[in-house]
Design a protein around this motif. Structure first.
Motif, mmCIF file in Angstrom:
data_model
loop_
_atom_site.group_PDB
_atom_site.id
_atom_site.type_symbol
_atom_site.label_atom_id
_atom_site.label_comp_id
_atom_site.label_asym_id
_atom_site.label_seq_id
_atom_site.Cartn_x
_atom_site.Cartn_y
_atom_site.Cartn_z
ATOM 1 N N LEU A 1 42.885 7.532 -17.793
ATOM 2 C CA LEU A 1 44.239 7.187 -17.271
ATOM 3 C C LEU A 1 44.925 8.680 -16.335
ATOM 4 O O LEU A 1 44.891 9.554 -16.926
ATOM 5 C CB LEU A 1 44.963 6.867 -18.590
ATOM 6 N N GLY A 2 45.432 8.294 -14.920
ATOM 7 C CA GLY A 2 45.676 9.238 -14.349
ATOM 8 C C GLY A 2 46.983 9.044 -13.453
ATOM 9 O O GLY A 2 47.359 7.701 -13.054
ATOM 10 N N LEU A 3 47.839 10.142 -12.780
ATOM 11 C CA LEU A 3 49.072 9.917 -12.314
ATOM 12 C C LEU A 3 48.775 11.028 -10.828
ATOM 13 O O LEU A 3 48.550 12.005 -11.173
ATOM 14 C CB LEU A 3 50.628 10.055 -13.278
ATOM 15 N N HIS A 4 49.303 9.871 -10.030
ATOM 16 C CA HIS A 4 49.056 10.790 -9.023
ATOM 17 C C HIS A 4 51.084 10.442 -8.342
ATOM 18 O O HIS A 4 51.107 9.348 -7.712
ATOM 19 C CB HIS A 4 48.420 11.001 -7.720
ATOM 20 N N ARG A 5 51.076 11.297 -7.108
ATOM 21 C CA ARG A 5 52.777 11.106 -5.766
ATOM 22 C C ARG A 5 52.049 12.614 -5.124
ATOM 23 O O ARG A 5 51.243 13.350 -5.274
ATOM 24 C CB ARG A 5 53.921 12.191 -6.592
ATOM 25 N N LEU A 6 51.869 11.560 -3.945
ATOM 26 C CA LEU A 6 51.550 12.330 -2.567
ATOM 27 C C LEU A 6 52.313 13.598 -2.919
ATOM 28 O O LEU A 6 53.181 14.250 -3.345
ATOM 29 C CB LEU A 6 52.158 11.933 -1.688
ATOM 30 N N GLY A 7 51.276 14.991 -2.233
ATOM 31 C CA GLY A 7 51.337 15.733 -2.089
ATOM 32 C C GLY A 7 50.623 17.187 -3.399
ATOM 33 O O GLY A 7 51.305 18.094 -3.597
ATOM 34 N N GLU A 8 51.158 16.465 -4.919
ATOM 35 C CA GLU A 8 51.047 16.871 -5.779
ATOM 36 C C GLU A 8 49.594 16.844 -6.735
ATOM 37 O O GLU A 8 49.277 16.130 -6.130
ATOM 38 C CB GLU A 8 51.959 15.989 -7.211
ATOM 39 N N ALA A 9 48.805 17.539 -7.460
ATOM 40 C CA ALA A 9 47.517 17.527 -7.900
ATOM 41 C C ALA A 9 48.207 15.737 -9.296
ATOM 42 O O ALA A 9 49.248 16.195 -9.512
ATOM 43 C CB ALA A 9 47.763 18.845 -9.247
ATOM 44 N N PRO A 10 47.170 15.761 -9.400
ATOM 45 C CA PRO A 10 47.039 14.592 -10.024
ATOM 46 C C PRO A 10 47.026 14.966 -11.314
ATOM 47 O O PRO A 10 47.365 16.365 -12.260
ATOM 48 C CB PRO A 10 45.665 13.696 -10.102
#
Length: 361
Positions: A246-255
């Motif tokens: 499972l991963g989380l990501h937001r544009l412009g950031e590292a996962p």
């Protein structure tokens, strides 16, 4: 014989006839494919209580579907890798159109409509070239009008971001070819990624996993209202390893990668089937039909919250006050506290996914 005037009058009336919206079929909250007792494969509309509000026939086993933003209409995909998808009128059960992948291509089981419902996007494999493609279709005639690169190999899931201008795509990294069925042809060199594109195909951003996780195929997506993306993975390496799924990501950031303690993580058998945020966005969960378990995490700090034993659980979505799930044994349940609650037991085998239907506000 009807006159030209009568013909034009009829055409005008048809054009002005009211469009059947999702309210015409009971305002369902989710779409789900399933195998029914009579042996038929069907696409069903479910509400948050697990009631089946409608079901329409499919020509073969379904995988996922895409709901039109306001018409009671859906595109249902064949189980991957498939060369067809059917457009169904959920109010009448009629097949409106069939999407057929061009020669040398096959679909990957997922797609999405543009915000205004005029365009449809589908993930495809250009298997001769070994690259992923996003095909673009006119959502009135369902004629293929364009395509652009997906940004990687093996594009699977795809969602529209909350800004209504961006597509997020899971390029799973696995190369396949119809001549070898579902055989994975490039495991030693696979390179999965998460790619963001504009609706016209302009590249915006891409993130990859650390090299030691290059066999972690990024498969399915959930998107929170503020643009935080959750992604579920399927491990193609040794079964003795238990990497994050499972991963989380937001544009412009590292996962950020989330994992349970090893004894719980090993229950997943390297396979996450679906992913979803809770209604308030504070929790995220993944399902594992192979391990018969649902894992829940806290989004803010990334900590593991609970493991719930559920036979053949896979479909997952956000309910009004938590999470909802479906199983291959026909169960529909909710998870709002520490224990799952079964709401309905359908006489069918629900397939992989619960697809949310967004009702106009």
């Amino acid at each position: 014989m009807p006159s030209r005037r009568h013909f034009l009058a009829g055409l005008t009336a048809a054009t002005l006839s009211p469009i059947r919206g999702w309210a015409s079929v009971g305002a369902p909250d989710f779409l789900a494919a399933g195998l029914f007792p009579d042996g038929s494969h069907r696409l069903a509309g479910l509400n948050e209580q697990g009631e089946t509000l409608f079901s329409v026939p499919l020509p073969a086993r379904g995988h996922a579907a895409a709901a039109h933003p306001f018409k009671a209409q859906a595109v249902a995909f064949a189980r991957r890798p498939g060369t067809f998808a059917v457009v169904v009128d959920c109010a009448t059960g009629a097949q409106i159109a069939q999407l057929t992948a061009p020669e040398g291509r096959h679909f990957y089981g997922h797609g999405t409509f543009s915000p205004d419902g005029t365009t449809f996007f589908a993930t495809e494999n250009n298997y001769e070239a070994g690259i992923g493609v996003i095909s673009v279709w006119n959502a009135d005639s369902f004629v293929r009008i364009a395509e652009f690169p997906s940004g990687g190999v093996g594009p699977h899931d795809m969602r529209l971001m909350p800004d209504r201008q961006t597509l997020v795509i899971t390029n799973g990294g696995i190369q396949t070819h119809p001549e070898t069925g579902r055989t994975k042809l490039n495991l030693p060199v696979m390179d999965p990624n998460l790619t963001y594109l504009s609706l016209s195909g302009t590249f915006l951003e891409q993130i990859s996993l650390p090299r030691y996780l290059h066999k972690n195929s990024i498969r399915h997506l959930a998107v929170r209202q503020d643009g935080l993306v959750g992604f579920a993975m399927q491990w193609q390496g040794s079964t003795s390893e238990h990497p994050p799924l499972l991963g989380l990501h937001r544009l412009g950031e590292a996962p950020r990668l989330l994992s349970a303690p090893d004894k719980d993580q090993s229950m997943l058998q390297g396979y996450a089937g679906s992913v979803a945020f809770s209604a308030d966005g504070t929790a995220i969960a993944i399902t594992c039909p192979r391990g018969n378990v649902l894992h829940q995490f806290d989004v803010t700090n990334g900590t593991f919250a609970n493991a719930h034993a559920l036979e053949d659980v896979c479909g997952l979505g956000a309910g009004s006050d938590g999470l909802v799930f479906t199983t291959g044994t026909g169960l529909f349940g909710t998870l709002t506290g520490l224990s799952p609650m079964i709401r309905a037991h359908a006489h069918c085998q629900w397939d992989n996914h619960l697809i949310p239907i967004r009702h106009p506000e």
